[in-house]
Design an enzyme around this catalytic site. Structure first.
Site, mmCIF file in Angstrom:
data_model
loop_
_atom_site.group_PDB
_atom_site.id
_atom_site.type_symbol
_atom_site.label_atom_id
_atom_site.label_comp_id
_atom_site.label_asym_id
_atom_site.label_seq_id
_atom_site.Cartn_x
_atom_site.Cartn_y
_atom_site.Cartn_z
ATOM 1 N N CYS A 1 -5.680 -4.584 16.678
ATOM 2 C CA CYS A 1 -6.243 -5.169 15.457
ATOM 3 C C CYS A 1 -6.050 -6.686 15.427
ATOM 4 O O CYS A 1 -7.019 -7.442 15.260
ATOM 5 C CB CYS A 1 -5.626 -4.507 14.230
ATOM 6 S SG CYS A 1 -3.839 -4.377 14.277
HETATM 7 N N1 LIG Z 1 -3.026 1.783 12.401
HETATM 8 C C1 LIG Z 1 -3.723 0.771 12.894
HETATM 9 O O1 LIG Z 1 -4.159 -0.170 12.164
HETATM 10 C C2 LIG Z 1 -4.037 0.712 14.346
HETATM 11 C C3 LIG Z 1 -3.502 1.628 15.252
HETATM 12 N N2 LIG Z 1 -3.847 1.527 16.579
HETATM 13 C C4 LIG Z 1 -3.271 2.412 17.599
HETATM 14 O O2 LIG Z 1 -3.804 3.718 17.479
HETATM 15 C C5 LIG Z 1 -2.839 4.658 17.905
HETATM 16 C C6 LIG Z 1 -2.563 5.609 16.747
HETATM 17 O O3 LIG Z 1 -2.004 4.827 15.687
HETATM 18 P P1 LIG Z 1 -1.925 5.345 14.198
HETATM 19 O O4 LIG Z 1 -3.095 6.190 13.908
HETATM 20 O O5 LIG Z 1 -1.655 4.160 13.379
HETATM 21 O O6 LIG Z 1 -0.591 6.251 14.309
HETATM 22 P P2 LIG Z 1 -0.118 7.475 13.404
HETATM 23 O O7 LIG Z 1 1.346 7.566 13.609
HETATM 24 O O8 LIG Z 1 -0.657 7.328 12.036
HETATM 25 O O9 LIG Z 1 -0.840 8.721 14.086
HETATM 26 C C7 LIG Z 1 -0.554 9.142 15.403
HETATM 27 C C8 LIG Z 1 -0.911 10.613 15.542
HETATM 28 O O10 LIG Z 1 -0.638 11.004 16.893
HETATM 29 C C9 LIG Z 1 0.192 12.170 16.856
HETATM 30 N N3 LIG Z 1 1.054 12.201 18.033
HETATM 31 C C10 LIG Z 1 2.135 11.439 18.300
HETATM 32 N N4 LIG Z 1 2.658 11.759 19.500
HETATM 33 C C11 LIG Z 1 1.884 12.753 20.012
HETATM 34 C C12 LIG Z 1 1.907 13.512 21.208
HETATM 35 N N5 LIG Z 1 2.834 13.300 22.146
HETATM 36 N N6 LIG Z 1 0.946 14.441 21.400
HETATM 37 C C13 LIG Z 1 -0.006 14.653 20.469
HETATM 38 N N7 LIG Z 1 -0.077 13.980 19.287
HETATM 39 C C14 LIG Z 1 0.857 13.037 19.072
HETATM 40 C C15 LIG Z 1 1.004 12.007 15.594
HETATM 41 O O11 LIG Z 1 1.578 13.212 15.207
HETATM 42 P P3 LIG Z 1 2.982 13.259 14.422
HETATM 43 O O12 LIG Z 1 2.637 13.176 12.991
HETATM 44 O O13 LIG Z 1 3.579 14.558 14.825
HETATM 45 O O14 LIG Z 1 3.806 12.098 14.894
HETATM 46 C C16 LIG Z 1 -0.052 11.496 14.630
HETATM 47 O O15 LIG Z 1 -0.841 12.524 14.120
HETATM 48 C C17 LIG Z 1 -1.582 3.890 18.299
HETATM 49 O O16 LIG Z 1 -1.556 3.669 19.682
HETATM 50 C C18 LIG Z 1 -1.758 2.601 17.522
HETATM 51 O O17 LIG Z 1 -1.027 1.591 18.133
HETATM 52 C C19 LIG Z 1 -4.748 0.598 16.992
HETATM 53 C C20 LIG Z 1 -5.286 -0.330 16.146
HETATM 54 C C21 LIG Z 1 -4.909 -0.371 14.752
HETATM 55 C C1 LIG Z 2 1.424 -3.721 10.880
HETATM 56 C C2 LIG Z 2 1.744 -3.188 12.253
HETATM 57 O O1 LIG Z 2 2.826 -2.681 12.497
HETATM 58 N N1 LIG Z 2 0.803 -3.317 13.162
HETATM 59 C C3 LIG Z 2 0.962 -2.831 14.508
HETATM 60 C C4 LIG Z 2 -0.264 -3.106 15.317
HETATM 61 C C5 LIG Z 2 -1.437 -2.294 14.935
HETATM 62 C C6 LIG Z 2 -2.414 -2.203 16.084
HETATM 63 O O2 LIG Z 2 -3.328 -2.916 16.363
HETATM 64 O O3 LIG Z 2 -2.039 -1.281 16.888
HETATM 65 P P1 LIG Z 2 -2.100 -1.133 18.429
HETATM 66 O O4 LIG Z 2 -1.967 -2.359 19.182
HETATM 67 O O5 LIG Z 2 -0.936 -0.260 18.673
HETATM 68 O O6 LIG Z 2 -3.329 -0.499 18.745
HETATM 69 C C7 LIG Z 2 2.123 -3.508 15.230
HETATM 70 O O7 LIG Z 2 2.378 -4.679 14.994
HETATM 71 O O8 LIG Z 2 2.655 -2.869 16.140
#
Ligand SMILES: NC(=O)C1=CN([C@@H]2O[C@H](COP(=O)(O)OP(=O)(O)OC[C@H]3O[C@@H](n4cnc5c(N)ncnc54)[C@H](OP(=O)(O)O)[C@@H]3O)[C@@H](O)[C@H]2O)C=CC1
Ligand SMILES: CC(=O)N[C@@H](CCC(=O)OP(=O)(O)O)C(=O)O
Length: 309
Positions: free
Chosen positions: A116
């Protein structure tokens, strides 16, 4: 025929938002696991191998594992994690960042979704490097604020449940203080910088939205480029597409404050060039939804390119 899509991590923050965006589409058949089965390796493996495209919304190690589980099945991937963003075998999923990138994404088997903060920073920096305005060894600093959903389910709980043992009480906090945030390598490589940027992210008490600030000094840029030239380079770079908007200079000049949540709920990004003409200083600001163009919106954009939607 409908493309078969499996969102591994569909019950997490990013996964749920992708599912919502795809739910009503008739050109997509979603494969799905019950929440209780989300970590069941055998069930995940079956769907990872059956899907035309798997979208990984998992922690980094689990994303690497998912790719291994589908080995040999021909599944195409969009990985939302940090695991593959500087991997030369993966295409970087930021269609507007590079000429020809949308075509590369459309044809790829492996697409890595940008981070992000990286989306904001690269969105500002890459066009200036390509235009020859920003020296690749410029000592870039990046300061940013994100909505707390950027920290996934855990941070959402810490911010929203003030009875939790590990609650976060602060209305705003800076972090990644050792200056080793996981997005730095990606920002360097995908912007084309040779000097490591000083990146300080922070989080505010709002769920979605993000501002990424990059201050620049004309005196240290090629040809001492003024803010008007920087703005022109951004406008030229983003002309002909609808997702990244370069705000007009007079509009930025008339803006008193920029709300970090202004783009929440959208999949677009706004870029501002702020400053006073003639001062030789400028602050470039990217405004986006961390879960929109910063994650789930970008994943759906990449999916659409890959299935020719
Ligand atoms: N949130 C954001 O703004 C952004 C996030 N991302 C990236 O996207 C990815 C997901 O992030 P986010 O959605 O925020 O994370 P969350 O913690 O909200 O969701 C992750 C999901 O993956 C599941 N999970 C974790 N470990 C495993 C595993 N070993 N096998 C199967 N399922 C698993 C979790 O289950 P459980 O509840 O059991 O832990 C949960 O449902 C990350 O890599 C993050 O860095 C990228 C850009 C922005
Ligand atoms: C507020 C906050 O904690 N933000 C996350 C980044 C969110 C994101 O872009 O996630 P990925 O790079 O994992 O896809 C962090 O700094 O780790």
């Amino acid at each position: 025929m409908a493309a078969t899509i499996f969102i591994d991590g569909e019950h997490g923050t990013t996964g749920l938002q992708i599912r919502d965006r795809l739910a009503a589409r008739s050109d997509i058949a979603l494969l799905s696991l019950a929440e209780a089965d989300r970590r069941d390796m055998d069930k995940r493996t079956a769907l990872l191998r059956e899907a035309d495209i798997a979208i990984l919304c998992l922690p980094d190690d689990a994303a690497r594992e998912a790719v291994r589980l589908a080995d040999g099945a021909g599944t195409r991937f969009i990985d939302a994690s940090t695991a593959h963003r500087t991997d030369p075998d993966w295409v970087y999923g930021f269609a507007e960042a590079e000429p020809g990138q949308a075509t590369r994404i459309a044809e790829a088997q492996f697409v890595s979704n940008p981070g992000c903060y990286s989306t904001g920073a690269i969105g500002l920096l890459r066009p200036l490097v390509l235009a020859g305005i920003l020296p690749v060894d410029y000592p870039v600093t990046i300061n940013a604020v994100s909505g707390y959903s950027g920290g996934g389910k855990q941070m959402i709980r810490q911010m929203e449940d003030q009875a939790a043992d590990d609650r976060i009480a602060a209305p705003f906090f800076a972090y990644a203080l050792p200056l080793r945030h996981k997005h730095v390598p990606e920002i360097m490589e995908r912007s084309g910088l040779t000097a490591r940027p000083v990146f300080t992210p922070s989080v505010g008490r709002f769920a979605q939205g993000m501002l990424v600030n990059v201050p620049l000094l004309s005196a240290h840029m090629n040809d001492h480029a003024p803010m008007e030239r920087v703005h022109e380079a951004l406008e030229n770079h983003y002309s002909g597409q609808t997702i990244v908007e370069v705000v007009e200079l007079d509009q930025s000049a008339a803006t008193v404050r920029i709300d970090a949540t202004e783009m929440a709920g959208t999949d677009r990004m706004k870029l501002y060039v702020c400053g006073t003409p003639g001062d030789g200083q400028m602050n470039l600001i990217a405004s986006l939804d961390n879960l929109g163009k910063g994650a789930s919106g970008a994943a759906v954009q990449n999916l659409d390119l890959m299935i020719g939607a």
